[in-house]
Every structure is written in structure tokens, then in C-alpha cells.
Design an enzyme around this catalytic site. Sequence first.
Site, PDB file in Angstrom:
ATOM      1  N   LYS B  68      84.108  46.556  76.720  1.00  0.00           N
ATOM      2  CA  LYS B  68      84.731  47.714  77.384  1.00  0.00           C
ATOM      3  C   LYS B  68      85.352  48.616  76.326  1.00  0.00           C
ATOM      4  O   LYS B  68      85.917  48.130  75.339  1.00  0.00           O
ATOM      5  CB  LYS B  68      85.796  47.220  78.375  1.00  0.00           C
ATOM      6  CG  LYS B  68      86.357  48.322  79.272  1.00  0.00           C
ATOM      7  CD  LYS B  68      87.313  47.757  80.319  1.00  0.00           C
ATOM      8  CE  LYS B  68      87.899  48.845  81.198  1.00  0.00           C
ATOM      9  NZ  LYS B  68      88.797  48.318  82.238  1.00  0.00           N
ATOM     10  N   SER B 143      87.871  49.593  86.880  1.00  0.00           N
ATOM     11  CA  SER B 143      87.487  50.542  85.846  1.00  0.00           C
ATOM     12  C   SER B 143      86.428  49.988  84.879  1.00  0.00           C
ATOM     13  O   SER B 143      85.795  50.762  84.168  1.00  0.00           O
ATOM     14  CB  SER B 143      88.721  50.970  85.039  1.00  0.00           C
ATOM     15  OG  SER B 143      89.295  49.857  84.390  1.00  0.00           O
ATOM     16  N   SER B 168      90.386  45.703  87.833  1.00  0.00           N
ATOM     17  CA  SER B 168      89.252  46.357  87.172  1.00  0.00           C
ATOM     18  C   SER B 168      88.145  45.413  86.739  1.00  0.00           C
ATOM     19  O   SER B 168      87.140  45.863  86.200  1.00  0.00           O
ATOM     20  CB  SER B 168      89.741  47.141  85.960  1.00  0.00           C
ATOM     21  OG  SER B 168      90.470  48.259  86.389  1.00  0.00           O
TER      22      SER B 168
END
Lengths: 470, 466
Positions: B68, B143, B168
Amino acid sequence: MAGVMIGIEVHCQLNTESKLFCSNSNDMRNKKPNESVCPICLGYPGSKPVINKHAIELGMRIGLALDCKIADSMFFSRKTYFYPDMSKSYQITQYEVPLATEGYLTVGDTKIRIRRVHIEEDPAKLMHVGGDITNAEYVLIDYNRSGVALAEIVTEPDFTTPKQVHQFLDNLLSILEHLGVYDSSKEATLRCDANISLDGGERVEVKNITGFENVEKALNFEIIRQNGMKRMEVKVERETRHFDSDSNTTKSLRKKEYEEDYGYIFDPDLPVIKISKEWVSSIKKNMPELPDQRVKRFVKQYALDEYTASVLIYADKNLADFYEECCRNYNKPQTVANWMMNYLLKSLNWRSERIKNSKVRVGTFVELLTLIENGTITERYAKELIKEYVDTGISPKELMKKSSSGKIDLDAVVKKVLEENKKAVDEYRSGKQEALKFLLGRVLVATNKQADPKLINEALLKQLGASIAQ
Amino acid sequence: MVPLIQSLVKKHLERLAAEDVNLDDFAPKVIEKAKALQERFSPFITINEKLASENMPRHVMKLPFSVKDNICTRGIRTTAGSKILEPYVPPFDATCIHQIKNAGGFVVGKTMMDEFGFGTFATNCAYGAPKNPIDPTRVCGGSSGGAACVAAAAEFPHIAIAQSTGGSITAPAAFTGTVGITPTYGRVSRWGLIDYANSMDRIGAIGKCVYDAALGLSIISGYDPMDSTSLNAPKTDYTALLGSEIKHLRVGVPVEYFGADVDESIKRNALDMIKGLESFGVTWEEVSLPSTKYAISAYYLIAMSEASTNLAKFCGLRYGMEGPLDGNYEQYFAQLRGKYFGEEAKRRIILGTYARMSGYRDAYYLKALKVRAKIIGEFRKAFGRVGVIATPSMPIIAPRFDEVKKLTPVENYAMDRMTVPSNLAGLPTISVPSGTSSGMPTGIQFIGNYEQEGTLVAVAGACEQV
Ligand SMILES: [Zn+2]
């Protein structure tokens, strides 16, 4: 000065090996700008603070020395403000519960209450180019200072005169040095904010004053300024001002309505640290000797008067250390104190130098005292010599060799004077004692009055005797 | 028992052990495949193309990871999904990246995310939005949307390193039919993670199956002195707990998570899964977590308060985007932040700053902390009775992009109601597929007690066999 209320905040850079939240060195000697930095103190994304426990212990020492209560746990908060000196745009500090509270320090006969002592990180250092904080063209930032451990010491508004504040700061500095929490020789700094109000009026804060003289000057200026405003019936507003050391005046930085809201939150990167009773008592047990205790000991151990002891100890902790080291090597404490107080300190002050950063060493200073004691040099000559010694650090013996008035040269000077004054020599030989006085005077003049008359006399008699024998 | 899902990662590790993988062209081939994925679903912000170059030491690059983009990778651009960090190349690796490299892993690319993690659908990104591989008109969830997208679509062995603040990991795992594991707060070091809300931020893993996610967590977990909130616990191989006994496990089913606001089919899939676990000897009972209804408010107040301080550092000095040196410092950073922060980032900065201002701090920030303590207390009480708590992962299936656009911020925030409470508490969770609804995957989330990731892996592994 009825109705003057002054409180101060002192920011002391703590004598830890590394900064408060990273492993960069705290020692600012011989550092280029932005050399002692890392992702943590530069506030890089992804970096996290790791507490330096030693800073907490030094903070606890300060709290204990000022008779404070020590909190049973400590945690940090974020104080958010946008200013280029703060790498994260928030400062990690203590807000709700400081490390230590409710202490005091006595100045003269006045008890000054200590509101709190807390630990926080120092912002970076700003250099205002082409002006001061109010009108600089641009600003350079040195992050070496960013993240250095600070103790903030806050007093209640218990001072009534600027002079008192100055005395307090002198005492506090000596305490901090004796505690080993502050070391000015590593270019650590003590900075002061002062707030002052007259006759219960609005409080004016003067920020970031460096130097105790300047604190007194800034406050004296504020008293005059605020009294002047009162006479002209202008209301004193609550504001933050800046001290300009060039003009010895204060300038407005911002009015109350612009006072920032720091939006404190708990710093979620740093867990709560328990402060156990055992931890506090182990700090207490290992507390170094404090200045007051040391004065008493000096009076007892070295038979000094309290004034002399206080000057040696409160002027600069290193001076007192130097004194004790000299006494260990030269067992005449009164003589050491006398020469330090009357001559060494003067020479140092004249150079605005502190003993630790000077070229003065115990060995060479004791050598000087020994030369005086042996009569090798006169006191008067020694007083001259000490200036050169403090300037150069060259040992007194070496300095004597270099000097024209050294003992080695005296025989030559005498010989020359005798050759040039044959008449007086003859008069002396014919029994005129005044002639000897005349010759002594000539030698003294020839040595720029540096030589000891006693020694000249000896040399004269020796050479005159020798000439008789011829 | 034979797992229904074959792990590509496990098979790859077996081939590596048998020296049956040509490491000379393995990494470059993976990069090519990542590029093809990018063409179809755009899950990456940056693909680590340097890996395909001639002079990289390929023999150490054995297992592909996507990371990420809020996790710092030395030498690889790291933006946290924000324009303000567009040119930022970190000078250091996050601790979890060290661990990946030490384990023979390599970084394929940095995955798409909502700016600084501010979103539920991975649509608030400055660099685009990943498309759901099952239906590209739909979002991946956020996210960590890019992470779940790669995990779902990759045809090569791969583990996605993801991160959660309020859900997330669970949200995109549920929306893409993958497995997302969010460990106990502190289990994985946050050193090198670009902060959203530090008191809740957790790095975890997403994989095609429980084995992959569990292996990812095993690699990146462990105590780290560089993170003061790191958990001082021994490293565990969670894959070894797959298939372990769950015979006496009691599952708590909290009534507050099965209300009318959750899609019927999602609730049904979750309850069917729980019943399916009965064949493993698992029993279940209803539990109550009454403060759940305050969790969203408390979460957003705390998260935004912390976020607004974290984002203060981005002001065009030292790193990231810079602007023309006009005006004074305040004018400089104001115009720069105005230009490069996205709308949601600005919203959270303003709300977060408001919540911690003097005069409002007691009513918002401090009160939210009290609610948080209460929620933690209720979880602790529940774990006195049950071993794990099961909830739907998300209240809806992955929405279409046009549906997301219509949501107001408040409706948007409410989507996190299944995931926010455990994130406030720092409890470990795992999300596994529970079935489908309208052709889209649905997820079931198990919440474990502190440090009970092993139980979660075991029960999630069982779900794969139901
Ligand atoms: Zn540093």
C-alpha cells in the site's frame, strides 16, 4: 515598584547524549548546520518518535531540586502550530499533566513558586537574514536543534522586580549545572520568556530572550513602557512582544486576538510511561550536591567566608569545580580563593569567557601560585602575568622565560647597569649606601619595573661583591 | 481435510524449495504481469519497474508483494495517494519492508489507496481508482483498494501488504472476495507507515486465501523498538495454525451488527457461514455491544483529530511538492496545501482541527476518547463469554462508481459501521468470503480478542471449507 507582577518560563536544553526522540547527538560543538539530523527530527513521513528516558530522569532531578511533586505517570501531547521552526508543524510537549508541579526556589528572602516543570522537544533554529523576526528578508533553518530535549520551568508571577528575576536565573543556572542537567560548554542554551503586568493590568509576554542581562533589560523597558502608557491613559493590551537586543527595546509580535489555539491532543505515538516511587527514590538517592549545600561545605571545609563561597559556586559551577581541584593540588584554600576571585575571574570576565571553555588549567594555575609562594616572581609581576596566561594558556614558567623581566635576565641587566654607572659603583664602594639605592632604581627602570626589588638587591650585592674581589 | 482454495503462494513456495523456479526471469515476468493488471484495473500508483532492469540481484527476489502506498519504501516513490507527496522518494524502508526483504520478498509495486487512507471505496485518490476485478463498474473498497484488487486479480503468487485505520483492510477484502487480516494494534511495526490516525493505524495483509494472508502477517509481525507502540510479543507462524482444532470455540453474534441497515443477503450469508461452522464443533450465541451506535462518531472525531495534526507537516518544505516562493510562510504553505490536498483531506483537516480546538475539545475529542474506552470495555466483557465475534464485513456489496458519487459524506462514513468498533479497540480481525449477492462477493468478519490472531486464522480457514 508596587503592583509589578512578573512570571517567567525558562527553556533549558538538557544534557543528554542524544535528542529527545531520536539518536542524533545533542552536542552542538563544531556542527555544520543541518548535520545532526535524521528522518525523526526532520519530521519525515513515516518516522516515529522514541523517547529518551534519560531526559525524563534529568527532568525529575530538576523537579526534585525545586521541591516539586513528581507525577506518577507521564505522557506527551501534540501542540500544533504552523511555524517554519517546527518540522512536524506540531511540537511534542506535555500539556495536561506535567512531569513536576508545585515547587519553589528562594531568592534572597522571597519564595518564588514553581508552577510546573515539563519535558518537550526544541524547535529548529531560525536565522533571520536581512533583519529581525519582524522584518527579515528571508529565514534559514538549522534542524540540528530540532528535537533537542528541553525542560521547561514555569514560575508563578511572584517576582516584583526585574533584578529579582535576574538573581533567580543566576541561582537556577547554578542549580541546573550542579544537577548535571545543563552544560553550557556543549553550546546548550537557556532561553527565557517573561510575562509582566502592572497594577493588575493585562499581561504582556516577552518571548525568547537570550541572556540574563537581557531579561532584566527587557523587563525594565516594559515597566517604563507600560507606565508611560498608563500616564497617557492608553490601555495596555494583552500581547506577545519580542526583545530586540540591539536597541534594548521590545517590539509587538501579535495581539491577543491572534493568539494561537494549539489544539492539543495526546500524542498517540508515545505510550504512557509509569513513574514508580522506586524510580523517583533512586533519582533522589543519586542527586548531586546542590549549590546551597556546597556553599555550606566550602565554608566548613575551606574556611571561606560565605560571600566568597557563594561567588565561586553561583558564578559558574565549573569555577567551583576548578577551585576544588586547585585546592587538592595546592593546600592553601584562602590563597587559591583570593587569586581566583581577585584576578582570574577578572581576566576571564574581561575576555567574556567561562572557565571551562578557557585555556586556564588547574596544573598551570597552581604553578603560578607556587611561583609566587617561592618568591620566584613577585605578586605584582604575577598580576601582570595572569592576563597573558588567561589569554594564551601558556604555563607561567614558560611565560617567564619569554619575558624580559625573568630571573635569568636579571643578572645581565644588573651587569649592564653597573657598567653604565661606574660613578655610582665607585661611590658605593667608598661607603655611600645611597648609591646602592640609585643603582637599584636604575635596574628597576631597565626591567620596566617588572623585577622584584628584593631579587635586584641580591643580584646587585652579588655583582658588586664580585667586582670588589677583582 | 482438503482446502477448497489452492494457494498460489503455497505452491510457489513448494516449487522454490524444489528449485523449480527460474529466478533469473521470475521478477521481471511478474512486473510484466503487474503492468497487464494495471491496464485492466489500475491497482497501482507506482510499479517497481527497476526490478525488470538487468543489474538487479534476482536470486533474492523470490516472493512478490504489493505494498500500500502509505508504507515507505526506500528508493520507490511513496505518495500515500496524495498529490502533495507526488515526488516523494523515502530515504528509508518501513520495518515491514525490511522484514519482507529478509524473507526473500520483493516489492512489485505501490498500490492505490484513498488519499492518506481517507475513504471507504478507494475513490478519493489523486492518481485514479482501482476497478473491481469481478465487475469493473464497481469499486474495490478502501482505503486499501489497490491491495485487494491485486490480491483478487493476480495470476501470480502474491501477498498484498495493506493497512487499516477504520476498516481499510476488511472493506476491500469483502468487496473483492479476498481474505484480509488486520492484526492486534502494535503487532506489526508502524515505523515507516505514513500516519492517518496513529492510535488506530495497523498494517496487515490481504491474500487470495487465508494461507496467503496468514503468511503475510507472519512475515511482517514482530516487536520493533522504532515504534513505541509496538507489541512486545514473540513472532508466530500463523500458517501453522491453519486447520487447528476449533471444536470448543464459541462464536458471539452481536445483535447490533445484524440490524435493518445491513443487506439481507449479506446477513444471511454470514449467519449461514456461522451455522456451517457447527460441523467443526463450533457453537454460537448472541452477544450485545450496546455502544456500537456511537462508534462512528467517536471514530471520526478521534481519527480526524489525529489526522489533522499528522497532515500539518506537509507544507512544502524538506520533501514533497514545492511551490513558488511567494509571500510569507503562511501564504506559501496555505496556497500549497490548498492546491495539492484533495477535498476529503481538506474536510478532515478542518473537522479534526475543529474537534480539538479549545472550547470544543471537551465536547468532541475528549468525549470521543471516553466512548472509545466504553467500547473497549464492552468488547472485553463479550470476550469473557465467547472466543470470537462474527459480523458481516460490510453492510453492502461493492457499489458502482456512480453510486458512490451520490453518497453524502455522512452516508459515506456510515459505511464503516461494521469495522470501526474493532479498530477503535485495536482488536484483530479477519474478513473471509461468505458467499455472493447479485453476483458480487460478500464477507464475514471475525473479531478476536487481543493477540488472538491464531484463532482468527483457524476459524477463517474452516470457513474456506464450509
Ligand atoms: Zn534525529
